[in-house]
Design a protein around this motif. Sequence first.
Motif, PDB file in Angstrom:
ATOM      1  N   SER A 132       0.484  -1.464   0.518  1.00 52.13           N
ATOM      2  CA  SER A 132      -0.164   0.034   0.042  1.00 52.13           C
ATOM      3  C   SER A 132       0.537   1.202  -0.117  1.00 52.13           C
ATOM      4  N   ALA A 133       1.894   0.978   0.418  1.00 54.31           N
ATOM      5  CA  ALA A 133       2.769   2.520   0.924  1.00 54.31           C
ATOM      6  C   ALA A 133       3.462   3.357  -0.971  1.00 54.31           C
ATOM      7  N   ILE A 134       3.385   1.911  -1.701  1.00 53.30           N
ATOM      8  CA  ILE A 134       3.806   2.723  -2.998  1.00 53.30           C
ATOM      9  C   ILE A 134       2.703   3.452  -4.234  1.00 53.30           C
ATOM     10  N   GLU A 135       1.736   3.305  -3.178  1.00 57.42           N
ATOM     11  CA  GLU A 135       0.684   4.253  -3.992  1.00 57.42           C
ATOM     12  C   GLU A 135       0.149   5.191  -3.304  1.00 57.42           C
ATOM     13  N   GLY A 136       0.386   5.123  -2.077  1.00 57.09           N
ATOM     14  CA  GLY A 136       0.089   5.553  -1.099  1.00 57.09           C
ATOM     15  C   GLY A 136       1.175   6.422   0.023  1.00 57.09           C
ATOM     16  N   TYR A 137       0.316   6.885   0.986  1.00 53.20           N
ATOM     17  CA  TYR A 137       1.616   7.925   1.563  1.00 53.20           C
ATOM     18  C   TYR A 137       2.642   7.185   1.758  1.00 53.20           C
ATOM     19  N   GLY A 138       3.807   8.316   1.342  1.00 49.07           N
ATOM     20  CA  GLY A 138       5.266   7.389   1.018  1.00 49.07           C
ATOM     21  C   GLY A 138       6.281   8.397   1.811  1.00 49.07           C
ATOM     22  N   ARG A 139       5.631   9.322   2.999  1.00 45.59           N
ATOM     23  CA  ARG A 139       6.857  10.256   3.395  1.00 45.59           C
ATOM     24  C   ARG A 139       8.009   9.292   4.147  1.00 45.59           C
ATOM     25  N   TYR A 140       7.746   8.387   4.516  1.00 40.34           N
ATOM     26  CA  TYR A 140       9.030   7.903   5.262  1.00 40.34           C
ATOM     27  C   TYR A 140       9.426   6.295   4.555  1.00 40.34           C
ATOM     28  N   ASN A 141       8.820   5.848   2.688  1.00 42.96           N
ATOM     29  CA  ASN A 141       9.697   4.932   2.277  1.00 42.96           C
ATOM     30  C   ASN A 141      11.011   5.036   2.245  1.00 42.96           C
ATOM     31  N   ALA A 142      11.422   4.106   1.584  1.00 44.31           N
ATOM     32  CA  ALA A 142      12.672   3.273   1.506  1.00 44.31           C
ATOM     33  C   ALA A 142      12.927   4.185   0.420  1.00 44.31           C
ATOM     34  N   LEU A 143      14.756   4.588  -0.031  1.00 42.71           N
ATOM     35  CA  LEU A 143      14.970   5.113  -1.333  1.00 42.71           C
ATOM     36  C   LEU A 143      16.503   3.822  -1.580  1.00 42.71           C
ATOM     37  N   LEU A 144      16.456   3.564  -1.105  1.00 40.55           N
ATOM     38  CA  LEU A 144      17.141   2.770  -1.168  1.00 40.55           C
ATOM     39  C   LEU A 144      17.143   0.455  -0.957  1.00 40.55           C
ATOM     40  N   GLY A 145      17.966   0.209  -2.260  1.00 39.65           N
ATOM     41  CA  GLY A 145      17.379  -0.887  -2.100  1.00 39.65           C
ATOM     42  C   GLY A 145      16.264  -1.725  -2.164  1.00 39.65           C
ATOM     43  N   THR A 146      15.388  -0.603  -2.744  1.00 38.70           N
ATOM     44  CA  THR A 146      13.274  -1.376  -2.717  1.00 38.70           C
ATOM     45  C   THR A 146      13.125  -2.194  -3.878  1.00 38.70           C
ATOM     46  N   SER A 147      12.318  -2.612  -3.545  1.00 34.89           N
ATOM     47  CA  SER A 147      11.690  -3.413  -4.504  1.00 34.89           C
ATOM     48  C   SER A 147      10.410  -3.347  -4.502  1.00 34.89           C
ATOM     49  N   GLU A 148       9.771  -3.776  -6.305  1.00 33.73           N
ATOM     50  CA  GLU A 148       8.215  -3.908  -6.059  1.00 33.73           C
ATOM     51  C   GLU A 148       7.049  -4.003  -5.355  1.00 33.73           C
ATOM     52  N   ALA A 149       7.942  -5.435  -4.405  1.00 28.52           N
ATOM     53  CA  ALA A 149       7.141  -5.690  -2.876  1.00 28.52           C
ATOM     54  C   ALA A 149       7.231  -4.633  -1.243  1.00 28.52           C
ATOM     55  N   CYS A 150       8.185  -3.878  -1.464  1.00 25.76           N
ATOM     56  CA  CYS A 150       8.065  -2.972  -0.229  1.00 25.76           C
ATOM     57  C   CYS A 150       9.017  -2.413  -0.091  1.00 25.76           C
ATOM     58  N   VAL A 151       8.768  -0.904   0.621  1.00 30.67           N
ATOM     59  CA  VAL A 151       9.427  -0.222   0.323  1.00 30.67           C
ATOM     60  C   VAL A 151       9.578   0.273   1.658  1.00 30.67           C
ATOM     61  N   ALA A 152       9.185   0.065   2.938  1.00 29.88           N
ATOM     62  CA  ALA A 152       9.632  -0.078   4.057  1.00 29.88           C
ATOM     63  C   ALA A 152      10.933   0.254   4.801  1.00 29.88           C
TER      64      ALA A 152
END
Length: 327
Positions: A135-155
């Motif tokens: 949900s974070a990819i298209e949702g509220y993303g202020r805390y999302n990761a920048l590095l080492g992310t994938s289509e499955a997770c940006v935590a």
Amino acid sequence: MTYEVPATAEEAVASVTGDEQARFLGGGTNLVDHLKLGLSTPRVLVDISRLPLDAVEQTGDGLRIGANVRNSDLAAHPLVRSGWPGLTRALLAGASGQIRNQATTGGNLLQRTRCVYFQDLTTPCNKREPGSGCSAIEGYGRYNALLGTSEACVATHPSDMAVALTALDATIVVLGPDGERRIPIGDLHTLPAHHPEVETTLAHGELITHIELPTTPLAKRSTYHKARDRASYAFALVSVAAALSVEDGVVTDVALAWGGVAHKPWRATRAEDALRGQPLEEPAIASAVDEELHDAVTGPDNDYKRALLRGATTVALSRLAPTEVPR
């Protein structure tokens, strides 16, 4: 749910290894929250908090820290304050005083993400329910990761202590059913790829018993800087653990680790390589940070982290510089 209090670490490992629904319970500052939220529903809790793993000992090579040492005790320990000051700063930047009094060293390493969607059972989350979506990819993303992310997770990983330990080249001592093994901290946590539900390289039932820190001249000149929304009890937007050696204004050695940017504490090796042999000046620091961020993936909500990382890294290194860092 049943509750067990093992007499030894070996008993604890045997109890958890033999039951996929069993979990270790240390300070409880993360797991108890997840029990309340319904994020974790173990059948057995194995309480390791009374095991004799609460000593900080000086060794011939450095420091050996028991997994049950409380965060507040570790931060205040004179050996840590003198030999690894960046670790003290990182611990004091985490949580509140009350939580630091309860949280353990081993548990701090294994705390799970504070992504708002992971903690909200009404939303899809691949980390909580593999294959359901992120949900974070298209949702509220202020805390999302920048590095080492994938289509499955940006935590992002929430620990401050783990970021400092990454810069300080810690080794994690683990006890499993087949005995003891040592893991360089950079190999403990994993990136999400297609399996964000897998967060560490630990097998089920393996127990962190100690953390080992090497004694180095660089570690004595270490610090930690955390950028957050409020002055206390807030997780990092970005954070920087740094250690530095400078001679005649030129960087001879440096260690950098970042928090708030990836699924694991991020060792900024590209930035380190870019800084070695360079004058310690703001343009050189900014260029090194940009080199590390070459493969970063950002969106409109979290692109601000690029500039914040430049500033936070400059602040951390400036604290360690023998003279004012030229602009």
